[in-house]
Write an enzyme that holds these catalytic residues in place. Structure first.
Site, short mmCIF file in Angstrom:
data_model
loop_
_atom_site.label_atom_id
_atom_site.label_comp_id
_atom_site.label_asym_id
_atom_site.label_seq_id
_atom_site.Cartn_x
_atom_site.Cartn_y
_atom_site.Cartn_z
N TYR A 136 63.96 -75.72 6.10
CA TYR A 136 65.35 -76.12 5.84
C TYR A 136 66.25 -74.99 6.32
O TYR A 136 66.35 -73.95 5.69
CB TYR A 136 65.54 -76.38 4.34
CG TYR A 136 66.92 -76.80 3.89
CD1 TYR A 136 67.92 -77.14 4.79
CD2 TYR A 136 67.22 -76.87 2.54
CE1 TYR A 136 69.18 -77.53 4.36
CE2 TYR A 136 68.48 -77.25 2.09
CZ TYR A 136 69.45 -77.58 3.00
OH TYR A 136 70.70 -77.95 2.56
N LYS A 164 64.77 -79.29 9.04
CA LYS A 164 66.03 -79.92 8.66
C LYS A 164 67.12 -79.01 9.20
O LYS A 164 67.32 -77.90 8.72
CB LYS A 164 66.16 -80.07 7.14
CG LYS A 164 67.47 -80.75 6.74
CD LYS A 164 67.73 -80.67 5.25
CE LYS A 164 69.12 -81.28 4.98
NZ LYS A 164 69.60 -80.97 3.62
#
EC number: 4.1.3.3
Length: 293
Positions: A136, A164
């Site tokens: 992330y 992400k």
């Protein structure tokens, strides 16, 4: 392994006025995402879930409720990242035992960690849990800016599926997709879905998908089909909505929009402002009338 491509809502969490988790409301948010927004999956425990203001036990409770409600209807990704590696491992083990399809972890933040320390963090979570991992990357909040070589180092671990990508550096996004075509990228900025999809992202994870998931899918699929003019029209409407939400208070406004759909989305967790003002409520009603009716 379950297909993790497509549209994922970054799951909101309903809290009671005293700050405790509102389980009934959380279940309603999950059902709304599955039944009304028709998302492919949920990203549980991220920034949208007010995660970094919660205790370890509260995070576990949210993972449990989400899995119990969604069961195997959609894909579930558990965001377990923490500046405390032991907590990240504990959460990762718990989510894996519950049957989450994949883990995700924000890059460790606050302290200026070296890249070898960041790599050790991911490798440790993976080794301890045995689950797959989505990095992330959200540099504007963490201060961690990784380049293509550093992503390549992380990708040497076969359990790292991709990233992400919540950043505005679309040059890096394009370079990553070209260099590592077998690694997945989920767009993290809802307002830039069209350009991200045109650069080949495999899916998207967004907070506004809790109320605008249908349009998000339309933008994604139209762009992939080369129908850019149609996609752009929907992106314009989406960004008008997002502009209004951001100006009115992101999480409070999305929760008020959900309430207007009959979903008990509850309060926000302090130290955030927990309750909308009358002015914010009026603006939320206006946004619903203009964009979500």
């Amino acid at each position: 392994m379950r297909d993790l491509k497509g549209i994922f809502s970054a799951l909101l969490v309903s809290f009671n006025e005293d700050g405790t988790i509102n389980e009934k409301g959380l279940r309603q948010i999950i059902r709304h995402n599955i039944d009304k927004m028709k998302v492919d999956g949920l990203y549980v425990g991220g920034s949208t879930g007010e995660n970094f203001m919660l205790s370890t036990e509260e995070k576990k409770e949210i993972f449990r409720i989400a899995k119990d409600e969604a069961k195997d209807q959609i894909a579930l990704i558990a965001q377990v990242g923490s500046v405390n590696l032991k907590e990240a491992v504990e959460l990762g083990k718990y989510a894996t035992e519950l049957g989450y399809d994949c883990l995700s972890a924000v890059t460790p933040f606050y302290y200026k960690f070296s890249f070898p320390e960041i790599k050790h963090y991911y490798d440790t979570i993976i080794a301890e849990t045995g689950n797959n991992m989505i990095v992330y990357s959200i540099p504007f909040l963490t201060g961690v800016n990784m380049g293509i070589e550093q992503f390549g180092e992380l990708y040497k671990n076969p359990k790292v599926l991709g990233v992400k990508f919540t950043a505005g550096d679309f040059y890096l996004l394009e370079r990553l997709k070209k260099a590592y075509p077998n690694h997945l990228i989920w767009a993290g900025f809802d307002e830039m879905m069209l350009p991200a999809a045109s650069l080949g992202v495999d899916g998207a994870i967004g907070s506004t998908f809790n109320v605008n998931g249908v349009r998000a899918r339309q933008i994604f699929e139209l762009t992939k089909a080369g129908k850019l003019a149609e996609a752009l029209e929907i992106q314009h409407v989406t960004n008008d909505l997002i502009e209004g939400i951001l100006a009115n208070g992101l999480y409070l406004t999305i929760k008020e929009l959900l309430k207007l759909e009959g979903v008990d989305a509850g309060y926000c967790r302090e130290p955030m402002t927990s309750k909308a003002t009358e002015e914010q409520l009026a603006k939320a009603k206006d946004l619903k009338a203009k964009f979500l009716s």
